[in-house]
Motif scaffolding. Sequence first.
Motif: not given
Length: 365
Positions: A56, A80, A83-84, A95-96
């Motif tokens: 990120t 990418v 935030g994700g 998100a991760p």
Amino acid sequence: MTATACIPIQAQSAARAPDASRFPLDQWYVAGFSSELTDKPLARTFLGQKVVLFRTGEGQVAALEDRCCHRSLPLSCGTVEGGGVRCGYHGMLYAPSGQCIEIPGQERIPAKAKVKAYQVQEKNQIVWIWMPRIEGAEAGKAPPDYPYHDDPRYKFGSGNYHYNSPWQLIHDNLLDLSHLGYVHLQTIGGNARLHMNAEMKVTAEGDRVKVVRLMPGSTPPPTYKAAWPFGDKCDRWQEIEFDVSHLRIWTGALEPGTDAIDDPERGGFHMRGFHGITPETDDTCHYFWSMSSTKYPDMPDNIDAVIQQTAFTFDEDRLVIEAQYRNMLEFGERATWTDIHVDVGGNRARRIVSKLLEQQAQQAG
């Protein structure tokens, strides 16, 4: 080959991924090196599971199932963002954690708009991925340590290969360095007869195997001569440590008479090899390697030459191992093996993998 490209599904349909339970689980496997995660998603398959890796904007490393929950486009075909990772089809942002956090043109985000997330950790410039037996289970141990990437006494370089062979054939190769005298004559080889007759000690503790080979009075191979001012002879050592997900190989040489060849604090020329062997499918695997070496005080920096020659030796190994596996497939049941004295380490490693798989099957049953 370092990553899976965004390719038509017809091209992939013939190769179905195996069940991950056919490999040892509840293990940290190597997913790559820190330097590989830049501003683009990276697609890889680990233990039959398609994964997208990314970093990120805040620097966090993440790994998700490589599939958008909307229409199944690989997320690795996207981009990418801070935030994700954003899907390249309709722009859903993940998100991760795997949760979708944005759907362009739609305020409400369904709770089921999420994909599987994997635990990853970055340590010593290596990215590790936890492959659990029970989905969602927390890692039961920390990733392995490999301090030589951060040790000021060493400089290192790294690379990776995609192998068209099962992962355990690489274990066999690395646990038996007697082949150096035949396969790697131009780099780290040396006298083949001396390699085959080297003093060898094999020990096992828990799920690990260690092979120590000592070769005093060796002729320095080309890579060693290029890096250190050896004369006609040197005292060589090879220490190989097998773990289920990776191997550590410490090799090097002393000028005769300067230190004991088995002294843990011995001087001389040192090469520390890291070998992360991660299964992809039953018939393919990833091989992530690095080589860290010391420098002789009065000689120019030798790391570029060492890395070049290391990569050349791995090219040679891949040719041998892939040809070996093709022959195994062609001969089928007739391709039985006859063990010799240098196979002790590899056979013990295979027994460890078999034991872990048996325990895993019992837990699942």
